[in-house]
Write a protein that holds these residues in place. Structure first.
Motif, short mmCIF file in Angstrom:
data_model
loop_
_atom_site.label_atom_id
_atom_site.label_comp_id
_atom_site.label_asym_id
_atom_site.label_seq_id
_atom_site.Cartn_x
_atom_site.Cartn_y
_atom_site.Cartn_z
N GLY A 292 -12.33 -24.28 2.43
CA GLY A 292 -12.81 -23.87 3.74
C GLY A 292 -12.29 -22.50 4.15
N ARG A 293 -12.86 -21.97 5.24
CA ARG A 293 -12.54 -20.62 5.69
C ARG A 293 -11.83 -20.66 7.05
NH1 ARG A 293 -17.66 -21.03 4.08
NH2 ARG A 293 -18.75 -20.40 5.98
N LEU A 294 -10.67 -20.04 7.10
CA LEU A 294 -9.84 -20.01 8.30
C LEU A 294 -9.75 -18.58 8.80
CD1 LEU A 294 -7.73 -21.24 10.28
CD2 LEU A 294 -6.00 -20.82 8.51
N VAL A 295 -9.94 -18.39 10.12
CA VAL A 295 -9.78 -17.06 10.73
C VAL A 295 -8.75 -17.17 11.86
CG1 VAL A 295 -10.91 -15.05 11.72
CG2 VAL A 295 -12.22 -16.60 10.25
N LEU A 296 -7.66 -16.42 11.73
CA LEU A 296 -6.59 -16.42 12.72
C LEU A 296 -6.73 -15.18 13.62
CD1 LEU A 296 -3.59 -17.27 10.34
CD2 LEU A 296 -4.95 -18.87 11.70
N THR A 297 -6.73 -15.40 14.92
CA THR A 297 -6.83 -14.27 15.86
C THR A 297 -5.62 -14.17 16.78
OG1 THR A 297 -7.92 -15.47 17.67
CG2 THR A 297 -9.33 -14.66 15.91
N GLY A 298 -4.88 -15.27 16.97
CA GLY A 298 -3.73 -15.25 17.86
C GLY A 298 -2.52 -14.59 17.21
N ILE A 299 -1.63 -14.06 18.04
CA ILE A 299 -0.41 -13.43 17.54
C ILE A 299 0.79 -14.21 18.05
CG2 ILE A 299 0.94 -11.30 17.40
CD1 ILE A 299 -1.58 -9.74 17.98
N PRO A 300 1.37 -15.09 17.23
CA PRO A 300 2.55 -15.87 17.65
C PRO A 300 3.76 -14.96 17.84
CG PRO A 300 1.49 -16.84 15.71
CD PRO A 300 0.92 -15.46 15.88
N ALA A 301 4.80 -15.52 18.44
CA ALA A 301 6.05 -14.78 18.59
C ALA A 301 6.62 -14.44 17.21
CB ALA A 301 7.04 -15.61 19.39
N ALA A 302 7.32 -13.33 17.14
CA ALA A 302 7.91 -12.90 15.88
C ALA A 302 8.82 -13.98 15.30
CB ALA A 302 8.69 -11.61 16.09
N LEU B 231 -7.81 -22.44 0.25
CA LEU B 231 -8.36 -22.01 1.54
C LEU B 231 -8.53 -20.49 1.56
CD1 LEU B 231 -6.35 -24.21 4.07
CD2 LEU B 231 -8.55 -24.67 2.97
N GLU B 232 -9.56 -20.07 2.24
CA GLU B 232 -9.85 -18.64 2.42
C GLU B 232 -9.35 -18.26 3.81
OE1 GLU B 232 -13.96 -16.18 2.73
OE2 GLU B 232 -13.83 -17.62 1.10
N VAL B 233 -8.34 -17.40 3.88
CA VAL B 233 -7.70 -17.07 5.16
C VAL B 233 -7.99 -15.62 5.54
CG1 VAL B 233 -5.54 -16.98 6.45
CG2 VAL B 233 -5.87 -18.73 4.68
N HIS B 234 -8.49 -15.44 6.77
CA HIS B 234 -8.74 -14.11 7.31
C HIS B 234 -7.97 -13.95 8.61
CE1 HIS B 234 -12.24 -13.42 4.63
NE2 HIS B 234 -12.43 -14.72 4.78
N THR B 235 -7.68 -12.70 8.97
CA THR B 235 -7.03 -12.42 10.24
C THR B 235 -7.78 -11.30 10.95
OG1 THR B 235 -5.51 -10.83 9.21
CG2 THR B 235 -4.75 -13.11 9.39
N VAL B 236 -7.59 -11.23 12.27
CA VAL B 236 -8.28 -10.23 13.08
C VAL B 236 -7.27 -9.56 14.00
CG1 VAL B 236 -9.92 -9.90 14.97
CG2 VAL B 236 -10.54 -11.32 13.01
N PHE B 237 -7.30 -8.23 14.04
CA PHE B 237 -6.52 -7.47 15.01
C PHE B 237 -7.45 -6.45 15.66
CE2 PHE B 237 -3.75 -3.74 16.00
CZ PHE B 237 -3.03 -4.32 17.04
#
Length: 340
Positions: free
Chosen positions: A254-264, A279-285
């Motif tokens: 499956g394909r996962l897209v992360l957009t949130g920015i957790p605490a360091a 898993l296919e992992v993508h991120t967005v900034f």
């Protein structure tokens, strides 16, 4: 209308915790620039960071007029900009990318290698009567567009970037983790591709009705039993636990897209799980130009409705109160807009 005819006020944050509201003087647009009369400007958590002094070094420059989520009408243009743009309703990208580096040429303008510059953080923002910026950053709206709703298209564009990376196809089973403004935009973008199922996972039952009104077919809280066979999941909550929940919803491959920015320093996803389940992992900034164009297109088609997310509209003089509302954690507070 001459730029001088657009009078009003502006917010200036002198330093963390110190601000003033003063008379605003429009800046004449230079070559390649446009002057926009601001209709409304949204406030998000990053604006609160600017005011409190929590924004990372290099990502803010004081004194500053904040405001990166905005809508308005073009009042004047500089040399080299089509005169037909004057009078158009517009929104605009925030990243002041260089346009000549390798990443910019690839269309990944949020990854510009020339350094970080962004409207409302290192460059004057829209908490003012007018905003002058490069015309190439503008996206024109239909003549009948609701500018109050359009003030939310910046956060929507960030989620459009996630939707494009997730590449959900009609009939696929899709899910959204998070029920804030970004989560509700994710529901609307995914609904537009006619999914076979659209699940929303959150922490608050009071968001179920709104989620379903935007197109969700199922709603669950994270403490309930959750499925593990979805094709695409978009995470919008901004916590490490939300990211792990999102990954757990996916089928193998499956394909996962992360957009949130957790605490360091937050605990991340299990690499063994990612590999074994392939898993296919993508991120967005932020949002590159294609995501902005997609957002405006979906909005113009009537498939994106930001207005139900707006709960407060205040004058610029109420800036500190607006910042307080955004950070209060009150479930009755949705999107807060300032009106110059």
């Amino acid at each position: 209308m001459s730029p001088a005819a657009v009078s009003g006020s502006q917010v200036v944050v002198e330093a963390p915790g110190a601000h003033r509201v003063e008379e605003h003087t429009p800046r004449e647009p230079g070559p390649g620039e446009a002057l926009v009369a601001v209709h409304a400007v949204g406030i998000c958590g990053s604006d609160r960071e600017v005011y409190q002094g929590n924004r990372p070094e290099g990502y803010v420059r004081y004194p500053l007029t904040p405001g990166h989520e905005w809508s308005g009408t073009v009042r004047a243009v500089g040399a080299g900009v089509p005169a037909s743009l004057v009078g158009r309703k517009v929104v605009g990208e925030g990243f002041r990318n260089c346009q000549v580096c390798d990443r910019c040429h690839a269309g990944e303008t949020t990854l510009c290698t020339d350094g970080y510059e962004e409207t409302g953080f290192t460059q004057p923002g829209a908490m003012a009567a007018t905003l002058t910026l490069p015309a190439r950053l503008l996206h024109a709206l239909p003549d009948d567009a609701d500018l109050t709703a359009a003030a939310l298209l910046e956060p929507a564009a960030c989620i459009a970037a996630a939707a494009l990376k997730g590449n959900a196809q009609p009939g696929e089973r899709v899910a959204v983790v998070g029920t804030g403004t970004l989560g509700m935009f994710a529901v609307q973008f995914l609904r537009a591709i006619s999914p076979g199922e659209l699940l929303v996972v959150g922490t608050r039952n009071d968001r179920e009705a709104l989620s379903r009104s935007f197109g969700a077919t199922d709603f669950r809280t994270r403490d309930q039993e959750l499925p593990d066979d979805f094709d695409v999941v978009i995470e919008t909550a901004g916590s490490a636990s939300a990211a792990r929940t999102a990954a757990s919803l996916l089928r193998r491959g499956g394909r996962l897209v992360l957009t949130g920015i957790p605490a360091a320093g937050a605990d991340g996803l299990d690499p063994t799980d990612l590999v074994v389940r392939q898993l296919e992992v993508h991120t967005v900034f932020g949002a590159p130009p294609d995501a902005w164009a997609h957002t405006v297109r979906v909005f113009a088609a009537g498939l994106l409705d930001p207005l139900p997310l707006v709960t407060h509209e205040l004058p610029l003089t109420e800036f500190p109160h607006a910042i307080e509302l955004v950070g209060a954690g009150d479930p009755k507070v949705g999107k807060v807009l300032l009106r110059p």
